[in-house]
Design an enzyme around this catalytic site. Structure first.
Site, PDB file in Angstrom:
ATOM      1  CG  ASN A 175      -1.673   1.238   1.461  1.00  0.00           C
ATOM      2  OD1 ASN A 175      -1.814   2.042   0.539  1.00  0.00           O
ATOM      3  ND2 ASN A 175      -2.180   1.428   2.669  1.00  0.00           N
TER       4      ASN A 175
ATOM      5  CE  LYS B 143       0.067   3.362   4.769  1.00  0.00           C
ATOM      6  NZ  LYS B 143       0.159   3.511   6.212  1.00  0.00           N
TER       7      LYS B 143
ATOM      8  CG  HIS C 124      -5.603   1.850   5.666  1.00  0.00           C
ATOM      9  ND1 HIS C 124      -5.145   2.862   6.480  1.00  0.00           N
ATOM     10  CD2 HIS C 124      -4.560   1.009   5.471  1.00  0.00           C
ATOM     11  CE1 HIS C 124      -3.861   2.627   6.757  1.00  0.00           C
ATOM     12  NE2 HIS C 124      -3.490   1.507   6.151  1.00  0.00           N
TER      13      HIS C 124
ATOM     14  CD  GLU D 202      -2.716   5.647   6.879  1.00  0.00           C
ATOM     15  OE1 GLU D 202      -2.784   5.736   5.636  1.00  0.00           O
ATOM     16  OE2 GLU D 202      -1.745   5.122   7.473  1.00  0.00           O
TER      17      GLU D 202
ATOM     18  CD  GLU E 134      -3.046  -2.363   7.874  1.00  0.00           C
ATOM     19  OE1 GLU E 134      -1.931  -2.518   7.378  1.00  0.00           O
ATOM     20  OE2 GLU E 134      -3.766  -1.383   7.617  1.00  0.00           O
TER      21      GLU E 134
ATOM     22  N   GLY F 226       3.123   2.480  10.586  1.00  0.00           N
ATOM     23  CA  GLY F 226       4.053   3.572  10.315  1.00  0.00           C
ATOM     24  C   GLY F 226       4.845   4.006  11.539  1.00  0.00           C
TER      25      GLY F 226
ATOM     26  CB  SER G 122       6.009  -1.525  11.691  1.00  0.00           C
ATOM     27  OG  SER G 122       5.618  -0.182  11.934  1.00  0.00           O
TER      28      SER G 122
HETATM   29  P1  PGA Z   1       3.257   0.408   7.532  1.00  0.00           P
HETATM   30  O1  PGA Z   1       1.752   0.636   7.023  1.00  0.00           O
HETATM   31  O2  PGA Z   1       3.741  -0.888   6.948  1.00  0.00           O
HETATM   32  O3  PGA Z   1       4.022   1.603   7.026  1.00  0.00           O
HETATM   33  O4  PGA Z   1       3.201   0.359   9.020  1.00  0.00           O
HETATM   34  C1  PGA Z   1       0.855  -0.432   6.967  1.00  0.00           C
HETATM   35  C2  PGA Z   1      -0.470   0.049   6.414  1.00  0.00           C
HETATM   36  O5  PGA Z   1      -0.909   1.141   6.752  1.00  0.00           O
HETATM   37  O6  PGA Z   1      -1.117  -0.661   5.631  1.00  0.00           O
END
Ligand code: PGA
Length: 250
Positions: A9, A11, A95, A97, A167, A173, A212
């Site tokens: 992803n 983003k 997601h 976010e 997640e 992140g 992560s």
């Molecule tokens: P990340 O993001 O691997 O940077 O922690 C995962 C995600 O948001 O799908």
């Protein structure tokens, strides 16, 4: 045996040139990994380019989000049908976010899941708790509520076509990964929740871990019995690192 699935992803990162280079890098790595489903979610504007760059390689394309309505006067939105039309095979829905920054409710996520299925896409339904919720021992209550909202809208056939991504919001992140035991415990809980409704579907349900994931920790996470792959953010912006993660799933 559930087929592993690893999704990158991106983003809102990259450029047209970088997207092209990333796709090419991932496709050449994917060549040697026929036993893993590999998916990429570029920003919408690069999906067409990515489709062309993928060519015959077995890399799947996905949207990072889709609208919760079919069509119409919804400026700035992209429908599930449109994603299917430009060659996407799957789409992320819910997601964290989207849930936290754009206020998407459990019900809206469930509606998007339904629309994705109707468009012929595989919805990758994201669930996860915040740090405050985990510390208050609310993890199961939160992810249970999130998956229940989706199950409530689907019949068994629809349920059999979804993928779930767990997640934990505190791991996205942040460089702070859930331990393999923490991840597997929630995955097992989610599988049981689905099994209470439909045991056969639960047995085949792919549950990805996200938060992560890196080439260094992927093998341990993927070695857990209920972890069927990963949803990778930051590390998917480096083709070599991402292919390393895919290899760990094989
Ligand atoms: P990340 O993001 O691997 O940077 O922690 C995962 C995600 O948001 O799908």
């Amino acid at each position: 045996m559930r087929r592993p699935f690893v999704v990158g992803n991106w983003k809102m990162n990259g450029s047209r040139e970088r997207a092209q280079a990333l796709v090419v890098g991932v496709c050449s790595g994917a060549f040697g990994l026929p036993e893993v489903d590999i998916g990429l979610c570029p920003p919408f504007v690069y999906v067409g380019d990515a489709r062309a760059a993928i060519g015959d390689a077995s890399v799947l394309l996905g949207g990072q989000n889709c609208a919760g309505v079919e069509r119409g006067a919804f400026t700035g939105e992209v429908s599930a049908d449109m994603l299917a039309d430009v060659g996407c095979a799957f789409v992320l829905v819910g997601h964290s976010e989207r849930r936290t920054l754009y206020g998407e409710s459990d019900d809206e996520v469930a509606r998007k899941t339904e629309l994705a299925l109707a468009a012929g896409l595989v919805p990758v339904v994201c669930v996860g708790e915040t740090l405050v919720e985990r510390e208050a021992e609310q993890t199961e209550a939160v992810v249970g509520r999130q998956i229940d909202a989706v199950m409530a809208r689907l019949d068994d056939d629809g349920l059999a076509r979804i993928v779930v991504a767990y997640e934990p919001v505190w791991a996205i992140g942040t460089g702070r990964t859930a331990t393999q035991a923490q991840a597997n415990a929630v995955h097992a809980f989610l599988r049981e929740r689905v099994a209470a409704r439909q045991p056969n579907v639960a047995a085949g349900l792919r549950i990805l871990y996200g938060g992560s994931v890196k080439a260094e920790n992927a093998a341990l996470l993927f070695s857990e019995p209920d972890v069927d792959g990963g949803l990778v953010g930051g590390a998917s912006l480096d083709a070599e690192q991402f292919v390393g993660i895919c290899r760990a799933a094989g």
